[in-house]
Every structure is written in C-alpha cells, then in structure tokens.
Enzyme design. Sequence first.
Site, PDB file in Angstrom:
ATOM      1  N   ASP A  54      12.672  21.520 -32.318  1.00 20.87           N
ATOM      2  CA  ASP A  54      13.094  20.230 -32.886  1.00 20.87           C
ATOM      3  C   ASP A  54      13.937  19.504 -32.109  1.00 20.87           C
ATOM      4  O   ASP A  54      14.454  18.426 -32.486  1.00 20.87           O
ATOM      5  CB  ASP A  54      13.667  20.461 -34.439  1.00 20.87           C
ATOM      6  CG  ASP A  54      14.989  21.567 -34.108  1.00 20.87           C
ATOM      7  OD1 ASP A  54      15.394  21.689 -33.118  1.00 20.87           O
ATOM      8  OD2 ASP A  54      15.375  22.022 -35.224  1.00 20.87           O
ATOM      9  N   CYS A  90       0.753  -1.083  -0.224  1.00 18.98           N
ATOM     10  CA  CYS A  90       0.051   0.059  -0.214  1.00 18.98           C
ATOM     11  C   CYS A  90       0.867   1.217   0.071  1.00 18.98           C
ATOM     12  O   CYS A  90       1.987   1.124  -0.123  1.00 18.98           O
ATOM     13  CB  CYS A  90      -0.945  -0.094   1.340  1.00 18.98           C
ATOM     14  SG  CYS A  90      -0.013   0.211   2.881  1.00 18.98           S
ATOM     15  N   CYS A 106       3.540   1.550   2.635  1.00 15.03           N
ATOM     16  CA  CYS A 106       4.846   0.800   2.163  1.00 15.03           C
ATOM     17  C   CYS A 106       5.794   1.845   1.370  1.00 15.03           C
ATOM     18  O   CYS A 106       6.913   1.833   1.509  1.00 15.03           O
ATOM     19  CB  CYS A 106       4.470  -0.452   1.507  1.00 15.03           C
ATOM     20  SG  CYS A 106       3.553  -1.612   2.206  1.00 15.03           S
ATOM     21  N   ASP A 155      17.096  23.871 -30.529  1.00 16.79           N
ATOM     22  CA  ASP A 155      16.177  24.367 -29.464  1.00 16.79           C
ATOM     23  C   ASP A 155      16.358  23.774 -27.980  1.00 16.79           C
ATOM     24  O   ASP A 155      15.260  23.904 -27.220  1.00 16.79           O
ATOM     25  CB  ASP A 155      14.644  24.332 -29.830  1.00 16.79           C
ATOM     26  CG  ASP A 155      14.539  25.163 -31.192  1.00 16.79           C
ATOM     27  OD1 ASP A 155      14.812  26.351 -31.044  1.00 16.79           O
ATOM     28  OD2 ASP A 155      13.889  24.453 -31.895  1.00 16.79           O
ATOM     29  N   ASP A 188       8.652  27.261 -32.187  1.00 16.53           N
ATOM     30  CA  ASP A 188       9.833  27.439 -33.223  1.00 16.53           C
ATOM     31  C   ASP A 188       9.110  27.087 -34.574  1.00 16.53           C
ATOM     32  O   ASP A 188       8.314  26.577 -34.915  1.00 16.53           O
ATOM     33  CB  ASP A 188      10.963  26.571 -32.933  1.00 16.53           C
ATOM     34  CG  ASP A 188      12.172  26.616 -34.133  1.00 16.53           C
ATOM     35  OD1 ASP A 188      12.587  27.689 -33.984  1.00 16.53           O
ATOM     36  OD2 ASP A 188      12.288  25.495 -34.776  1.00 16.53           O
TER      37      ASP A 188
END
Length: 790
Positions: free
Chosen positions: A664, A30, A33, A668, A465
């Site tokens: 791209d 759970c 844990c 960038d 861009d």
Amino acid sequence: MVKIPVKPESNSQQASQLKTVALDVGGMKCAGCVGAVERQLKNNPGVESACVNLITEVAVVEYEAQAINPQALAEKLTETGFPSQIRNRDRSVAEVTNQAQAKRQQQQKKQLWQLITAAILLVFSSIGHLHHLGFPMIPVLSNIWFHWGLATLALLIPGRNLLLDGARSLSHGMPNMNTLVGLGTVSAYSTSCLALWFPQLGWECFFDEPVMLLGFILLGRTLEGRARNQASAALEKLVSLQPAMARLTSENDATEDIKIPVEQVKVGEWLRVLPGETIPVDGEITAGETTINESMLTGESVPVGKSKGDRVFAGTINQQGMITFQVSNVGGETTLAKIINLVESAQTRKAPVQQLADTVAGYFAYGVMAIATITFLFWYFWGTHIWEQVLVVEPHDGMSITTSPLLLSIKIAIAVLVVACPCALGLATPTAILVGTSIGAEKGILIKGGDILERVEKLDTVVFDKTGTLTVGKLQVTDCVSLADISTESLLHLSASLESNSNHPLAKAIVEATPQQKLLPTSKIEEKAGFGMIGDIAEDTIVIGNQEWLQQHQIEMGITDSEKADDLINSGQNLVYIAKNKQLIGLIALNDSLRPQAKEIISKLQHKGLNTVLLTGDRKKVAEKIASHLSISQVFAQVKPEDKAKLIKSLQNNNSQVVAMVGDGINDAVALAQADIGISLQGSTDIAMETADIVLMQNNLTDIMEAIDLSQATVRKIKQNLLWALGYNAIAIPLAAGIALPSTGLSLSPILAAIAMASSSLIVVSNSLLLRWKPVTSSLSLLRASHSHE
C-alpha cells in the site's frame, strides 16, 4: 523512499550530500550527441553522474553543491553547441502546457520548412535528368552550371545549419550524425567542383548527389520528427488537462463566483465547479454532490461518486452536480503535476541496455570515419587495380565510360559516411520507453523508467501484502466477546476510546463499529507498530493488541479464554485482545474481505510462470486461510513491518530471484524499496509515488497484470529496435564500402545511402509507435469484463 547517494568518506571527512538538477538540452541530433553531452557533464569536478535522453532532450545530473553550480554546467554545454538551461521542477501545469505547446509549434514550423525545402531540392534535381528517361531535354535545367548553382544553394541555405553543427561537433572532439553527413556532402560537392573547373582531369560531375543527400535527409528527419511527436502526444495530452481559469467563491458558497487564472489560486481558498467543467486544482469538497470522471488520472472510465469531505483532483471532470471545494494543493503540488513530473522523470531514466547502446553510439562517428578512410585507401591503392572492371560505368548514351580510381574511391567513401546511422541506435530504446510509459500513464499505470521495464521483464516472484492489497482493506468487527464483568457495548466503547489515537486499520474499524457516543478521554498513549497500544482511561490502564503484546505487559490468559480465542483465530479472523489493569477483559474479532479480482489475478500470474507469495503481519491461521483460497503455497505470517524488507532480501538471495513487492505504499515502504520492483496500489499518496517503482492509480489488482504485459511488450520493442539498428549498420556499411562491387557490379550510391539512412531512424520510431495499436494483453479485457458484472 528516495535514497540520496553519498560519496565515500575522504580524508576522514564525509562527502557532501549530492543534489539533482534537470537540464533542458537542445542541439542533440543522434546518440553520438548523447554520449558527448554525458561526457562533458561527467568531466566537470563535482559531477557524480549524468543521464541524457535524446527524445525528451533532458539531462539529469547528480552533483556536489559545494563543488559546482548547475548554471555553470548549462553554460558550458551551450558554449559547445548544445543550448541548455535549468529545468524548473516546480512548474505549474499551466507552465508545462505552454512550454509543450510552444515546443510543438516550433517543431511543426521547422518540419514544414524542411519538408518544403526537401521537396524543392528533389524536384529540381530530378527534372534535369528526365531526358535520360526519354523526355525532351530542358536546356536550362539540364545545364551543368544550373546543377552547380543548385548544389551551392543547397549547402548554403538548408544545409548550412547541418554543416556548421557537424563542423562544430568535430572541432570539439564530439562528431555526430551531422558530421558524417557534412563530410559526405562537402566531399561530393568539392569533387564535382574540381571536375567542373578542371575538365582535363576527366572526372564526371555529380552535383545531384549532395542536393539529393540533403533532400532525403531533411525528408527523413521531417517524417521522424512527426513520428516522435506522436510518441510524446500522450504526455502532452495529460499536460493539457488543467483548465486555464477557476471560479473563486466564498466559504459559505453564498457569493457569486469570479473567474481568475488558475495559477493565481491559493491554498485554503474556495472554488466552485459547474457540471461539465474540469477541476482546476486539488481540494476537498465542502458543499454539493456529483460524479467525477477520473479516467485521465486513473485510466478507470467509470465515474466516481463524490460528496462533502471527498477529495477532488486537478484535471478530472465534474459530470453532474455543482460542487464547492477548498483548495489543498496548487501548481506543482497537485496530483496531476506530480504525475506529469513522474512520467517525465521516467522517460529520462535509461534502461541498462540503453547505457550500452549510447556508449557504442558515442564512438560510432569516429569508427565510421575510420572505416570510410580505410575504404577510400583500399579502393584507390588496391581495389581498382585488382578488379579493373569496377571502373567501367554502365552504358551512357550507348557508350560505356570508364571512371577514375580516385573518383570511384571518393564516391564509395562518401556512401560509407552517409549510410551509417547512429540515430537508429540512439532512438531504439528511448522511443520505446517514451511510448510505453505514456501508454501506462493513460491507463493509470505509472512506470518510473526504462530500468524498471527491464526488471519487470525478468520478474520471477511477486510478493503480496495482505491488508489493503489482496483484501479490500476495510476491516469490520464481526465478534465482540466479553471475558469479565463488562458488557460488549462497554467493551467496544472502551476499546474505541483508546484506538481513536491510532491510524492502524484495526483501530479504525473498532472506532467505526462503536455506537455513536462520546469517546472517553485518554492519556499516556504508547503505540508499537505490529503489536498494539497502551494508555490510561480515567484511573485504569488499558492494553489493546495481539497476544505477544499482552505477554510483554505480563498479562496472563486462562484456559477458557485461550479456547475462545483459538476458535476465533481458527475461523480465519483477526483478533484483538483487551486488558484492563493487567486483567484480560475481552476479545474483538475483525475480518477483511478479499478483493473481487484477487483469485483470478493470482491465477493469471501463476499461469505466466511467476511464483506468488503472501506476506502479512497477521496470524498464521488467518494468512493460511486466505492463501488456501487464493492457491498461494508460500506464506509468511506474523512478519513485523521492519522485518518485511529482510524477507524480501532473502527471496532475492534465493537463486538470484527478481522480486516484485505489491503493497500500500505506507506501512510497506521499506519492503517496496528493497524489492527489485516495488508496486503500490495507493496511487494518490506521496509515499507511494516516492517509494514504488510502479504506481497503480486505479488501486486495481488487474493493473498488475497490465503493468507486467506492458513492460514485456515495451522491452520486446526495445530488442526489436536494437536488432534492427545493429543489423542495419552491420549490413549497410559493408555494402556501401563496396563488398559486393567486384562480384556483382552493384554498389550503394551516396543517394541510395541517404535514403537508407533516413529510413533507418524512421523505422525504429514507427516500430515503437506500434505499441499503441497492438493489444498489450488478450486476457486482460476478459478479466475486467468478468468483474464488471459482479
């Protein structure tokens, strides 16, 4: 790019560089844990951070290599009941496939055993009480000693691991769901044993309750496990794409091929693939032509034509012709393996809201045990004396009987322990992220984590861009103007000779436009990104670039030349200036067409209320023409690559906008890293996978819309799951504590509490799975359909 965090300097010495390791962690039941494992890891000196995922059972740890060994971390977790081992990040696809299949088989076997056990417990426990419904009494099955034996066997066999795990977790100060269930079942069993062995107490036996508690809990976990398997099925499907065998051949493709295991294939070897077969590794075609179905990587169903020189990728399907290709990447270096690792990493990264949920769940068991204790004390010392009517049980065989205050208080406390469900809280976020990122991977949209999903949901601005993003990225020479005693053919040839030393899109376009003839030798090459190039050809110094580049090299332009240049610029074209020995000799104009989907995707984003921005290094005239066509009002032109990140930061600082950058993934990279959400359309490049937060494998603008819609749908599921998990516990715990008992006489029995607890987790997982059947966006299919006919 991936940033490696470094600790602050201490004692005038810079802290050592952090490393990252992934651990496969078992034994987590759970969210409690999860919190326990994270606390254990963070308590080790040298551990900077730890992130644990309940669904994928993976812990990602940042640590100082000089301070601690990751193997020691795994061993410490194993000692405290969480079997752990270091995950090999360089696994081949075959290894991942085998591990996934082995894990799935083990889970299915365990689930089948749990289902059979739960059915047996529930059936035998119920048969003994059929006489209360008017059926004949079955002597043996109705005997109290039979129910004692059934309860004893239930705790010793199917409940053994649950009880041991709960006790071990409690002893280590990390109580979990099994601790709560274990306390409830042992309390019910112990109380019933006292009632059986000491009848003078006047207590009733309820051996059926520990039996049915375990039965319903095992049933719930079985159903929950199957639902989890469905949630992770998409990634396992992706993992199973690579074939087990490959056809090894020779460079000239003249020899017969031999089949070898794909893990034995080496870089540089040649493989043959027949029609209908799956590409085993990445490579470059050396012979043959075909069409390849790449939908399993990109989500695009239309086959892609391939011929000599084209790249092929592991997991894609050769449809028509026989091809031979030279191997470029194998094992963990293939695009498929990188995608699998990326998706696995994404499913480990937490959303901010999950951090809070896991923190709460980490202390949940302590809180529930405290509430159960307070509930017991209240009812035993005060409640049963204030409302004596609660001690009267419903008529039994025509007679009303009175229970003892101690027995009633114990039953109510047991119901509180059992009904509380940290599992639903812990599963709320990771299951939704697991399903959402898996759906994205199927569609060729790689979203790198839950934190990305949350940021996309808050998105304000999308910055595009221009070149290669809004445009096709394929520049073509449209005009070549000579301004000196040189022919346009010679001007183009001279320019191409120098530009052949550059990878810039403008340079490539000029080289491609040059007539097929041998390029001139060059020397002393110098290139400055965003400006141009300079170099020597024979005895001449050639300068090629923008107007600012010419000015830096003291090259002047006459009035007539300026007018010709302005005419080309005003027509919206990219302009390259060519000078020879400090004299301007020509102009080359280039143009890049817009992507077919650009106008509509901008319109869709604006319709969603998002601000759209155009960012480019091109001249203002070129940028404004494109922006006007796309109805983008905010334009930033002539921005140098190093300044793009600064511009993104300024947008972020403007009213705390959440900004996405679409680029791209190469030029960038810095801007993508600066943006709140970096989106790259170049799915096959390493830099895109490292830098961008979302990678669009199709290189298709429409997937930006789908990524946003998928993120928003996933975050909605997370919020729904958390609302349910918190709401369930907020209502169920008070009901189990007897809040309605004095006024209505109704209480939540331990059996009903077990059913409610098991159902709670199942509802959360099932709600996350609904993402698969609900369309992400209604407009997207129409948008794509409109372009399928263009």
